[in-house]
Design an enzyme around this catalytic site. Structure first.
Site, PDB file in Angstrom:
ATOM      1  N   CYS A  76     -14.415   3.370  63.200  1.00 23.40           N
ATOM      2  CA  CYS A  76     -14.657   2.979  61.743  1.00 23.40           C
ATOM      3  C   CYS A  76     -13.059   2.591  61.889  1.00 23.40           C
ATOM      4  O   CYS A  76     -11.941   3.235  62.134  1.00 23.40           O
ATOM      5  CB  CYS A  76     -15.182   3.458  61.063  1.00 23.40           C
ATOM      6  SG  CYS A  76     -14.938   2.483  59.265  1.00 23.40           S
ATOM      7  N   ASP A  81     -20.993  -9.255  68.918  1.00 23.17           N
ATOM      8  CA  ASP A  81     -21.255 -10.594  68.813  1.00 23.17           C
ATOM      9  C   ASP A  81     -22.044 -10.816  69.646  1.00 23.17           C
ATOM     10  O   ASP A  81     -22.725 -12.149  69.441  1.00 23.17           O
ATOM     11  CB  ASP A  81     -20.336 -11.062  69.251  1.00 23.17           C
ATOM     12  CG  ASP A  81     -18.507 -10.903  69.128  1.00 23.17           C
ATOM     13  OD1 ASP A  81     -18.611 -10.524  68.217  1.00 23.17           O
ATOM     14  OD2 ASP A  81     -17.690 -11.313  69.839  1.00 23.17           O
TER      15      ASP A  81
END
Length: 337
Positions: free
Chosen positions: A106, A224
Site C-alpha cells: 500500500c 490492470d
C-alpha cells in the site's frame, strides 16, 4: 497445516482487497452474483486491533465481518510490528478466516510512516519477522525461538516490484525465504502508484525467480486486469498460478461470473434493471451491516463511489447519477430508482 490454496484449480482468480470498496456489504453482493475463487477483506490495521480503545477496535472489527458464502476468505492486515501481527493473526484464526494476508504494497503515506505497507520493501529483515509472527499467530503459539512454524492458516503477502525502482531480484527472494503460501505481485513500484501500465513481464520474472529457488510459494499477478478472460490469458503468458482483479469490480459484481460457466456457455448481458436492483440491494446491505449510529458505523457517502460505477453507459445515466448523489439513505435510493 490447512492450506486451501493447494486444492484450488489453476489459474486461481481472486478479488483484491480495496479500502472502502470490498467491504462486508459489497463482498456479499459479489458472492451472490459471481463469486471469485478466493475473497480478501479490506486491509485492517493490526496495531489498531491490538492497541486501540474498545471503540477503536469495534470500528476495525466491522472490516472483519464475513459470511460462509464468501469462503474461502482471507483477512488482510498491515503493520510493521511483529508483536501486533502475531495477535492479529491469532484473532483471524479465532474468527474462522481461511487465510491471512500481509499488505506490503500500500502506497498510503500515513501507513508508510508506520513502516508498514510498501515501506516494508525498504526493510526486508523486518518484513521477514512480520511473516514469521503471522505464522506463529496463525498456529496459536508464540515464536520464541524465531523458527519456521507451520501455521493452521496459510499466510500470504501482497506487495510490489520495488519502492522507488524495480527491486524484484533482491526483494522477492527475501519473502520466499519465509515460505508464504502465496505472494501477489502488483506489477508496479511504489513510486509508480497506478500511474503507469502494470508491467506483467515482471510477474513472469517473479515466477522464474520462484522456480530457480525451488520454492513451493504460489505467485499471483495483479494490475490492470479487467476480466476473467484477460486474467486467464495473463496467467498463461506469465506462468503465474493466479491473478488478482481489483478496480474491474466497480459497478460489476458479475465480474467473476464467467468462472462458473460450463464449457461453451458465454457470459450473459446484464440489463439496466438488474444493475439498479443490485444497486438497491447493495445499499440496503451497507446500511444494515455498516451504517446506522452504532460504534464503527461507516459514512453513507462511501456508497456514492459505487453509484458512479453502477449508473453508467446509458442515456440519462449522468443526470440520474447526479440525483443519487443527494440521497441520504437506502430508502431514498430505492424511491429514486
Amino acid at each position: 497445516m490447512s492450506n486451501f490454496w493447494q486444492k484450488l484449480k489453476k489459474p486461481i482468480i481472486v478479488l483484491a482487497p480495496m479500502a472502502d470498496v470490498t467491504d462486508a456489504s459489497f463482498r456479499r453482493v459479489i458472492a451472490k452474483n459471481g463469486k471469485p475463487d478466493v475473497t480478501w477483506t479490506e486491509f485492517v490495521s493490526a496495531d489498531g486491533l491490538v492497541l486501540a480503545s474498545p471503540e477503536g477496535k469495534a470500528i476495525l472489527m466491522k472490516d472483519l465481518i464475513f459470511t460462509e458464502s464468501e469462503r474461502p476468505i482471507v483477512a488482510q492486515f498491515f503493520t510493521s510490528r511483529p508483536d501486533t501481527m502475531e495477535k492479529a493473526a491469532q484473532l483471524a484464526r479465532e474468527l474462522g478466516f481461511d487465510g491471512i494476508d500481509i499488505n506490503m504494497g500500500c502506497p498510503d503515506k500515513g501507513i508508510e510512516k508506520q513502516g508498514a505497507g510498501a515501506a516494508m520493501i525498504k526493510n526486508p529483515k523486518r518484513a521477514r519477522e512480520v511473516i514469521r509472527a503471522a505464522k506463529a499467530g496463525a498456529a496459536g503459539r508464540k515464536n520464541e525461538k524465531d523458527e519456521q512454524i507451520e501455521p493452521d492458516l496459510p499466510v500470504s503477502v501482497k506487495t510490489r516490484i520495488g519502492f522507488n525502482k524495480n527491486e524484484l531480484d533482491t526483494w522477492l527472494p527475501e519473502l520466499l525465504a519465509e515460505e508464504p503460501a502465496v505472494i501477489t505481485v502488483h506489477a508496479r513500484t511504489r513510486k509508480e502508484m497506478s500511474k503507469v501500465p502494470a508491467r506483467w513481464e515482471e510477474v513472469k520474472r517473479a515466477v522464474e525467480i520462484r522456480n530457480k529457488l525451488g520454492s513451493k510459494t504460489l505467485i499471483f499477478g495483479n494490475g490492470d486486469v479487467m476480466s476473467v478472460a484477460e486474467a486467464r490469458q495473463k496467467a498463461a503468458e506469465t506462468g503465474a498460478d493466479g491473478v488478482m482483479l481489483g478496480r474491474a469490480i466497480f459497478g460489476n459484481p458479475w465480474l467473476f461470473a464467467p468462472l462458473h460457466l460450463k464449457e461453451g456457455e458465454t457470459p450473459r448481458e446484464i440489463s439496466i434493471q438488474e444493475k439498479l436492483a443490485v444497486l438497491v440491494e447493495h445499499t440496503k446491505l451497507f446500511e444494515e451491516l455498516l451504517g446506522g449510529t452504532t460504534i464503527g458505523a461507516k459514512n453513507f457517502a462511501i456508497m456514492k463511489k459505487h453509484y458512479k460505477a453502477y449508473v453508467n453507459g446509458w442515456d440519462g445515466a449522468k443526470e440520474f447519477r447526479m440525483k443519487l448523489m443527494d440521497a441520504q439513505n437506502a430508502t431514498e435510493v430505492e424511491t429514486m430508482i
